[in-house]
Design an enzyme around this catalytic site. Structure first.
Site, PDB file in Angstrom:
ATOM      1  N   GLU A  75      67.767 -35.794 -39.425  1.00 48.31           N
ATOM      2  CA  GLU A  75      67.127 -35.015 -40.484  1.00 48.31           C
ATOM      3  C   GLU A  75      68.188 -34.209 -41.225  1.00 48.31           C
ATOM      4  O   GLU A  75      69.233 -33.883 -40.661  1.00 48.31           O
ATOM      5  CB  GLU A  75      66.139 -33.994 -39.886  1.00 48.31           C
ATOM      6  CG  GLU A  75      64.793 -34.555 -39.496  1.00 48.31           C
ATOM      7  CD  GLU A  75      63.915 -33.515 -38.808  1.00 48.31           C
ATOM      8  OE1 GLU A  75      62.768 -33.858 -38.514  1.00 48.31           O
ATOM      9  OE2 GLU A  75      64.373 -32.384 -38.565  1.00 48.31           O
TER      10      GLU A  75
ATOM     11  N   ILE B 118      68.588 -27.639 -41.819  1.00 53.46           N
ATOM     12  CA  ILE B 118      68.290 -26.364 -42.487  1.00 53.46           C
ATOM     13  C   ILE B 118      69.066 -25.275 -41.751  1.00 53.46           C
ATOM     14  O   ILE B 118      68.859 -25.083 -40.559  1.00 53.46           O
ATOM     15  CB  ILE B 118      66.779 -26.025 -42.433  1.00 53.46           C
ATOM     16  CG1 ILE B 118      65.921 -27.218 -42.879  1.00 53.46           C
ATOM     17  CG2 ILE B 118      66.460 -24.791 -43.251  1.00 53.46           C
ATOM     18  CD1 ILE B 118      65.914 -27.483 -44.335  1.00 53.46           C
TER      19      ILE B 118
ATOM     20  N   LYS C   6      60.669 -18.391 -27.384  1.00 53.49           N
ATOM     21  CA  LYS C   6      60.113 -17.407 -28.308  1.00 53.49           C
ATOM     22  C   LYS C   6      59.984 -16.057 -27.611  1.00 53.49           C
ATOM     23  O   LYS C   6      59.662 -16.004 -26.420  1.00 53.49           O
ATOM     24  CB  LYS C   6      58.737 -17.872 -28.791  1.00 53.49           C
ATOM     25  CG  LYS C   6      58.800 -19.140 -29.616  1.00 53.49           C
ATOM     26  CD  LYS C   6      57.424 -19.747 -29.815  1.00 53.49           C
ATOM     27  CE  LYS C   6      57.549 -21.101 -30.498  1.00 53.49           C
ATOM     28  NZ  LYS C   6      56.295 -21.879 -30.384  1.00 53.49           N
TER      29      LYS C   6
ATOM     30  N   GLU D 257      54.153 -27.840 -35.987  1.00 48.75           N
ATOM     31  CA  GLU D 257      55.322 -26.990 -36.254  1.00 48.75           C
ATOM     32  C   GLU D 257      56.014 -27.383 -37.547  1.00 48.75           C
ATOM     33  O   GLU D 257      56.253 -28.570 -37.794  1.00 48.75           O
ATOM     34  CB  GLU D 257      56.363 -27.141 -35.134  1.00 48.75           C
ATOM     35  CG  GLU D 257      55.967 -26.536 -33.821  1.00 48.75           C
ATOM     36  CD  GLU D 257      57.126 -26.573 -32.822  1.00 48.75           C
ATOM     37  OE1 GLU D 257      56.856 -26.303 -31.656  1.00 48.75           O
ATOM     38  OE2 GLU D 257      58.273 -26.876 -33.209  1.00 48.75           O
TER      39      GLU D 257
ATOM     40  N   ARG E 169      48.902 -29.155 -27.068  1.00 55.05           N
ATOM     41  CA  ARG E 169      48.371 -28.296 -26.001  1.00 55.05           C
ATOM     42  C   ARG E 169      47.948 -26.949 -26.584  1.00 55.05           C
ATOM     43  O   ARG E 169      48.255 -26.652 -27.740  1.00 55.05           O
ATOM     44  CB  ARG E 169      49.478 -28.045 -24.981  1.00 55.05           C
ATOM     45  CG  ARG E 169      50.700 -27.411 -25.636  1.00 55.05           C
ATOM     46  CD  ARG E 169      51.739 -26.882 -24.688  1.00 55.05           C
ATOM     47  NE  ARG E 169      52.692 -26.030 -25.381  1.00 55.05           N
ATOM     48  CZ  ARG E 169      53.761 -26.438 -26.033  1.00 55.05           C
ATOM     49  NH1 ARG E 169      54.046 -27.732 -26.104  1.00 55.05           N
ATOM     50  NH2 ARG E 169      54.556 -25.589 -26.637  1.00 55.05           N
TER      51      ARG E 169
HETATM   52  C1  MV4 Z   1      65.902 -28.129 -36.925  1.00 53.86           C
HETATM   53  C2  MV4 Z   1      66.668 -27.034 -37.372  1.00 53.86           C
HETATM   54  C3  MV4 Z   1      67.261 -27.123 -38.613  1.00 53.86           C
HETATM   55  N1  MV4 Z   1      67.114 -28.247 -39.356  1.00 53.86           N
HETATM   56  N2  MV4 Z   1      65.794 -29.210 -37.715  1.00 53.86           N
HETATM   57  C4  MV4 Z   1      65.111 -26.551 -32.496  1.00 53.86           C
HETATM   58  C5  MV4 Z   1      64.111 -27.017 -31.470  1.00 53.86           C
HETATM   59  C6  MV4 Z   1      63.368 -28.131 -32.086  1.00 53.86           C
HETATM   60  N3  MV4 Z   1      61.972 -28.010 -31.810  1.00 53.86           N
HETATM   61  C7  MV4 Z   1      63.667 -28.079 -33.526  1.00 53.86           C
HETATM   62  N4  MV4 Z   1      64.752 -27.178 -33.712  1.00 53.86           N
HETATM   63  C8  MV4 Z   1      65.390 -27.076 -34.902  1.00 53.86           C
HETATM   64  N5  MV4 Z   1      65.289 -28.127 -35.738  1.00 53.86           N
HETATM   65  C9  MV4 Z   1      66.380 -29.256 -38.898  1.00 53.86           C
HETATM   66  N6  MV4 Z   1      66.255 -30.352 -39.641  1.00 53.86           N
HETATM   67  C10 MV4 Z   1      66.762 -25.920 -36.537  1.00 53.86           C
HETATM   68  C11 MV4 Z   1      66.122 -25.931 -35.309  1.00 53.86           C
HETATM   69  C12 MV4 Z   1      66.233 -24.739 -34.533  1.00 53.86           C
HETATM   70  C13 MV4 Z   1      65.105 -23.939 -34.300  1.00 53.86           C
HETATM   71  C14 MV4 Z   1      63.841 -24.293 -34.744  1.00 53.86           C
HETATM   72  C15 MV4 Z   1      62.756 -23.497 -34.512  1.00 53.86           C
HETATM   73  C16 MV4 Z   1      62.914 -22.307 -33.813  1.00 53.86           C
HETATM   74  C17 MV4 Z   1      64.149 -21.945 -33.357  1.00 53.86           C
HETATM   75  C18 MV4 Z   1      65.259 -22.743 -33.580  1.00 53.86           C
HETATM   76  C19 MV4 Z   1      66.509 -22.355 -33.106  1.00 53.86           C
HETATM   77  C20 MV4 Z   1      67.607 -23.157 -33.331  1.00 53.86           C
HETATM   78  C21 MV4 Z   1      67.472 -24.350 -34.035  1.00 53.86           C
END
Ligand code: MV4
Length: 454
Positions: A200, A203, A237, A275, A292
């Protein structure tokens, strides 16, 4: 409605589900490990069955032991809570084969959402906004280089079987890609037994925003607005709030309409969370779906007045959403949750042991979900979450004031907890102003470490 339900979990969520069953007139069966003999979920259930030694693999994750308990107790249904077996499609299949209703989506849907890349393509087909990225699994580093050129650096490699941040690598330039591809693949293969990757656009400073959904078994879907969960550390979290300050009524409506169509098409059932990442321009992009009930569900309950666990039970027994939900779903006020963990507030090391004093705050707009009590013991084997402190106010400012008051009255002695950490976060000007993203805690902890040095 079910006559008898087994709760396949422990701690506060086991108690939360037992309470919902009790209020619906359903008999309850608790299961417990040898370490949880004196737990409140054992004491408050109608029946309790010890299913094995403390280790998770031998107790709460032991499918034959859980199913045997369900058969011995002759239950109609199993509620898995969160974590543990809640997103295990094989477990849901065993329940089905044993004529026990699994309270959650059908195993086929759980399996689809567990394969993150398939979930992404399913959302794309349904016009849910997704990030630019690969169409499907990337087989080779050459293919990865091609996609990255097309998407534009930085990109992120993610494990199809992933979750919790494992098997992820950020790639900022093509020369880094081959090594990072292999590292992500190996990590995912070791962690999940499957190394397959997708890509992806990355971000840099996203906000984490998730939408709560409920779907009945007759094709109806409702979206119960969103929660913002950007205050996290290492994918855990710490603080969640509803609604998100960043989501406009128009965005909320558009996402709800799109998700409704999409989840009906997929055949989604029961409670779920979709999400999204919000980029620096305020755009929402789907990343994954959790099949869930979530830890942070009470903040949605606070702003909607809907009991989500009762809704899960009623949906699984065949009721229709229009019988469960008010005619018009409305958001009221602002809710915030603090996760109280048994851990050192600065070093984040786990803190197990006996709780010697325990005072839970209360009063208007304050809710505490916990299975802990004075003289209770926090075993070293499990999750460190010992309580959730949830407040609901007419607006965010009132919710913050309530949380600060409630944190100051929450007394836990004998072990260390994250209460002082929460108090420090609530004193932070950026947090109070709602200025944060998923990098907030990193900056906050660096600032605090620096202040200590002086
Ligand atoms: C991302 C991102 C930035 N860009 N995807 C981290 C866990 C997984 N569920 C998805 N995650 C992320 N995906 C893209 N394309 C940054 C994260 C991420 C993050 C996302 C949600 C909450 C906390 C986070 C902490 C670090 C990185």
């Amino acid at each position: 409605m079910f006559r008898k339900v087994l709760v396949a979990n422990r701690g506060e969520i086991a108690l939360r589900v037992l309470n919902a069953c009790r209020e619906l007139g359903i008999r309850t069966v608790a299961i417990y490990s040898e370490a949880d003999r004196n737990s409140l979920h054992v004491r408050f259930a109608d029946e309790a069955i010890c299913i094995g030694p403390p280790r998770l693999a031998e107790s709460y994750l032991n499918v034959p032991a859980v199913i045997s308990a369900a058969e011995i107790a002759n239950v109609d249904a199993i509620h898995p809570g969160y974590g543990l077996l809640s997103e295990n499609a094989n477990f849901a299949e065993v329940c089905r084969a044993s004529n026990i209703k699994f309270i959650g989506p059908p195993p086929e849907v759980t399996r689809l959402m567990g394969e993150k890349e398939k979930a992404r393509q399913a959302m794309k087909r349904a016009k849910v906004p997704i990030l630019p990225g690969s169409d499907g699994i990337i087989a080779t580093t050459d293919e990865a280089l091609e996609w990255a050129t097309k998407v534009g650096y930085p990109v992120i490699l993610k494990a199809k079987a992933g979750g919790g941040g494992r098997g992820m690598r950020i790639v900022r330039a093509p020369e880094e890609l081959p090594n990072l591809f292999h590292a992500a693949y190996t990590e995912a293969a070791n962690a999940f037994g499957n190394g397959e990757l997708y890509m992806e656009k990355f971000i840099e400073q996203p906000r984490h925003i998730e939408f709560q959904v409920l779907a009945d078994e007759h094709g109806n879907v409702a979206t119960l607005f969103e929660r913002e969960c950007s205050i996290q550390r290492r994918h855990q979290k710490l603080i969640e709030e509803a609604p998100s300050l960043q989501v406009t009524p128009k965005m909320r409506e558009e996402i709800a309409a799109t998700l409704s169509r999409c989840l009906t098409d997929i055949g989604y059932q029961n409670a779920g969370t979709v999400e999204f990442l919000m980029d620096e321009d305020g755009q929402l992009h789907f990343i994954e779906m959790n099949t869930r009930i979530q830890v942070e569900h009470p903040i949605t309950e606070a702003i909607t007045g809907v009991d989500l666990v009762k809704a899960q039970l009623r949906i699984a027994s065949g009721e229709r959403l229009d019988a469960i939900l008010p005619a018009k779903l409305e958001m009221r006020g602002h809710a915030i949750e603090c996760r109280i963990n048994a851990e050192h507030p600065e070093k984040f090391t786990p803190s197990a042991g006996k709780i010697t004093a325990f005072n839970v705050p209360g009063g208007n707009g304050v809710r505490v979900d916990t299975a802990q009590y004075a003289e209770g013991v926090v075993p070293p084997y499990y999750d460190s979450l010992i309580a959730k402190l949830i407040v609901h106010g007419k607006d965010r400012a009132e919710a913050i004031a309530k949380m600060e008051r409630a944190l100051s009255q929450f007394v836990v002695q004998g072990i260390q907890t994250s209460i002082p950490l929460h108090q420090a976060i609530f004193a932070d000007a950026g947090f109070r102003a709602g200025e944060f993203d998923t990098k907030f805690m990193e900056r906050f902890l660096a600032k605090r470490a620096e202040a200590k040095q002086d």
